[in-house]
Design an enzyme around this catalytic site. Structure first.
Site, PDB file in Angstrom:
ATOM      1  N   ARG A  45       0.858  -1.182   0.000  1.00  0.00           N
ATOM      2  CA  ARG A  45       0.000   0.000   0.000  1.00  0.00           C
ATOM      3  C   ARG A  45       0.893   1.230   0.000  1.00  0.00           C
ATOM      4  O   ARG A  45       1.767   1.374   0.858  1.00  0.00           O
ATOM      5  CB  ARG A  45      -0.908   0.020   1.239  1.00  0.00           C
ATOM      6  CG  ARG A  45      -1.883   1.197   1.262  1.00  0.00           C
ATOM      7  CD  ARG A  45      -2.866   1.093   2.401  1.00  0.00           C
ATOM      8  NE  ARG A  45      -2.259   1.392   3.696  1.00  0.00           N
ATOM      9  CZ  ARG A  45      -2.890   1.258   4.863  1.00  0.00           C
ATOM     10  NH1 ARG A  45      -4.134   0.796   4.902  1.00  0.00           N
ATOM     11  NH2 ARG A  45      -2.277   1.547   5.989  1.00  0.00           N
ATOM     12  N   SER A 114     -12.204  -4.659   3.709  1.00  0.00           N
ATOM     13  CA  SER A 114     -12.307  -3.846   4.914  1.00  0.00           C
ATOM     14  C   SER A 114     -13.769  -3.797   5.342  1.00  0.00           C
ATOM     15  O   SER A 114     -14.632  -3.393   4.565  1.00  0.00           O
ATOM     16  CB  SER A 114     -11.808  -2.421   4.645  1.00  0.00           C
ATOM     17  OG  SER A 114     -10.428  -2.411   4.399  1.00  0.00           O
ATOM     18  N   LYS A 144      -3.698   6.243   9.233  1.00  0.00           N
ATOM     19  CA  LYS A 144      -4.725   6.804   8.369  1.00  0.00           C
ATOM     20  C   LYS A 144      -5.860   7.327   9.229  1.00  0.00           C
ATOM     21  O   LYS A 144      -6.016   6.928  10.390  1.00  0.00           O
ATOM     22  CB  LYS A 144      -5.233   5.765   7.363  1.00  0.00           C
ATOM     23  CG  LYS A 144      -5.891   4.552   7.991  1.00  0.00           C
ATOM     24  CD  LYS A 144      -6.227   3.488   6.966  1.00  0.00           C
ATOM     25  CE  LYS A 144      -7.243   3.915   5.956  1.00  0.00           C
ATOM     26  NZ  LYS A 144      -7.668   2.812   5.064  1.00  0.00           N
TER      27      LYS A 144
END
Length: 211
Positions: A45, A114, A144
């Site tokens: 990511r 998710s 995040k």
């Protein structure tokens, strides 16, 4: 469609997620010791990279993962996963259709979803063909911005789904015990390992918490 493919035989352990790092050589150097130290999966990511850098980094990480026998999972991008021969893809709540990713990547791909703090999200993901479900954030995290807060009870409630359950969000070797006791199969970590003074020792400390 069987939700858990042959590639996900009740995986357990540390699920590493790469930090944003524009220096590919440095990213590989940071990641290699962790793969050797027993990571179960690696997710690539990099939210700050352009398409060319993502392709280059994913290709390099796929080769590194192959050396260590660790499946590489690409965040958000089934086409990139297909292009580099990764083991699968992880999809957020707005990142695309699980069924379409399954059709593109095939029955053995690892496809994660998710699910934040909602059991209903996990039920829908498994019905659509997800290989695993991820819940979080369990604790405050600087990686995040998060608006959901999952609880250990959610892990208990999702036991019947029949796929690995991933916990993410602010986890450390000191706080992960109750999360594992509640049924998490994998702990997803970014800065808690990569930004640690001794990343390998920290990863081993996580592994030592598994019952």
């Amino acid at each position: 469609m069987t939700p858990a493919s042959a590639s996900t035989p009740r995986a357990r352990g540390v699920y590493l997620i790469t930090p944003d790092d524009a220096d590919t050589a440095r990213l590989l150097a940071r990641t290699a010791p962790l793969l050797a130290a027993g990571a179960t999966w690696l997710q690539y990511r990099n939210k700050g990279a352009d398409a060319a850098l993502k392709r280059a980094q994913a290709t390099a990480l796929q080769a590194l993962c192959a050396e260590h026998g660790v499946p590489l999972i690409i965040n958000d991008d089934p086409l990139l996963a297909q292009a580099v021969g990764a083991a699968g893809v992880h999809l957020g709540g707005t990142d695309g259709d699980i069924g379409a990713a399954r059709a593109l990547l095939g029955p053995d791909a690892i496809i994660g979803a998710s699910c934040y703090d909602q059991l209903a999200n996990a039920e829908r993901a498994v019905a659509a063909g997800a290989s695993y479900v991820a819940f979080g954030a369990f604790f405050p995290t600087t990686t995040k911005v998060t608006t959901s807060r999952a609880t250990p009870d959610l892990l208990r409630q999702s036991a019947a789904l029949g796929v690995p359950r991933v916990a993410i969000g602010g986890l450390s070797p000191d706080n992960v015990g109750p999360i594992l006791d509640a049924g998490a199969d994998l702990v997803a970590v970014v800065s808690s390992v990569f930004a640690a003074a001794d990343p390998v020792a920290t990863q081993r400390a996580f592994l030592a918490q598994f019952p």
